[in-house]
Design a protein around this motif. Structure first.
Motif, PDB file in Angstrom:
ATOM      1  N   GLU A   1       1.329   8.937   1.748  1.00 51.98           N
ATOM      2  CA  GLU A   1       0.407   9.936   2.291  1.00 51.98           C
ATOM      3  C   GLU A   1       0.670  10.182   3.778  1.00 51.98           C
ATOM      4  OE1 GLU A   1      -4.377  10.770   2.897  1.00 51.98           O
ATOM      5  OE2 GLU A   1      -3.731   8.948   1.872  1.00 51.98           O
TER       6      GLU A   1
ATOM      7  N   LYS B   1      -0.579   4.758   0.723  1.00 50.23           N
ATOM      8  CA  LYS B   1      -0.872   5.045   2.137  1.00 50.23           C
ATOM      9  C   LYS B   1       0.392   5.438   2.881  1.00 50.23           C
ATOM     10  CE  LYS B   1      -5.062   2.527   3.207  1.00 50.23           C
ATOM     11  NZ  LYS B   1      -5.680   1.557   4.114  1.00 50.23           N
TER      12      LYS B   1
ATOM     13  N   GLN C   1       0.846  -1.193   0.000  1.00 49.88           N
ATOM     14  CA  GLN C   1       0.000   0.000   0.000  1.00 49.88           C
ATOM     15  C   GLN C   1       0.890   1.255   0.000  1.00 49.88           C
ATOM     16  OE1 GLN C   1      -3.390  -0.132   2.754  1.00 49.88           O
ATOM     17  NE2 GLN C   1      -2.783  -2.237   3.199  1.00 49.88           N
TER      18      GLN C   1
END
Length: 126
Positions: free
Chosen positions: A24, A21, A18
Motif C-alpha cells: 500500500e 502495508k 506486513q
C-alpha cells in the motif's frame, strides 16, 4: 523491453510480516502495481510492476513473521556460483545459500565486509 546489464542492480525486494502495508505504501508513493508470483511453491511473493513497465522490477515477500523485515537489492550476474566464490574470497558471508525457482532464476543473499546485505541472481537464458 531492455535487459539489464550484468553486474548492475536489477532487482529489489522487501521482506515483511506486513506485506499489505508495504504494498500500500509504495503503491501509493510510486504508483506501483503488484502481481502474485507463483514460481516458488509455499512462498507468498508479489512482483512489483512500476507504471509503464513491461516486466517486474522487484518484489514483496510475505515473511509470515519467520524473519525480520528487510529491504535488499540484487545484482544481475552471469554465474551465481562463481560470484559467491569470489565474494567469499573478498570476505563476504553467505546469508542464504543459492536457491533456484521453477522459472529458472537462481539467487543468493550475502553480507559484505561492512555488514551490508545484498543479493546476486542469474536469469534463465531465453
Amino acid at each position: 523491453m531492455t535487459v539489464p546489464a550484468f553486474n548492475s542492480v536489477a532487482w529489489f525486494e522487501f521482506g515483511s510480516d506486513q506485506p499489505e502495508k508495504v504494498k500500500e505504501f509504495y503503491g501509493e508513493l510510486f504508483d506501483w502495481n503488484y502481481v502474485l508470483n507463483t514460481n516458488t511453491p509455499g512462498v507468498t511473493y508479489h512482483s512489483v510492476m512500476p507504471p509503464g513497465a513491461q516486466q517486474p522490477a522487484g518484489g514483496v515477500w510475505d515473511s509470515e513473521g519467520n524473519f525480520p523485515n528487510y529491504a535488499i537489492f540484487y545484482v544481475l550476474v552471469q554465474d551465481v556460483t562463481a560470484t559467491v566464490e569470489r565474494a567469499r574470497e573478498l570476505g563476504a558471508e553467505v546469508l542464504m545459500e543459492p536457491v533456484s525457482d521453477s522459472a529458472g532464476f537462481s539467487f543468493v543473499r550475502l553480507q559484505d565486509t561492512a555488514g551490508n546485505y545484498f543479493g546476486v541472481f542469474s536469469a534463465p537464458t531465453p
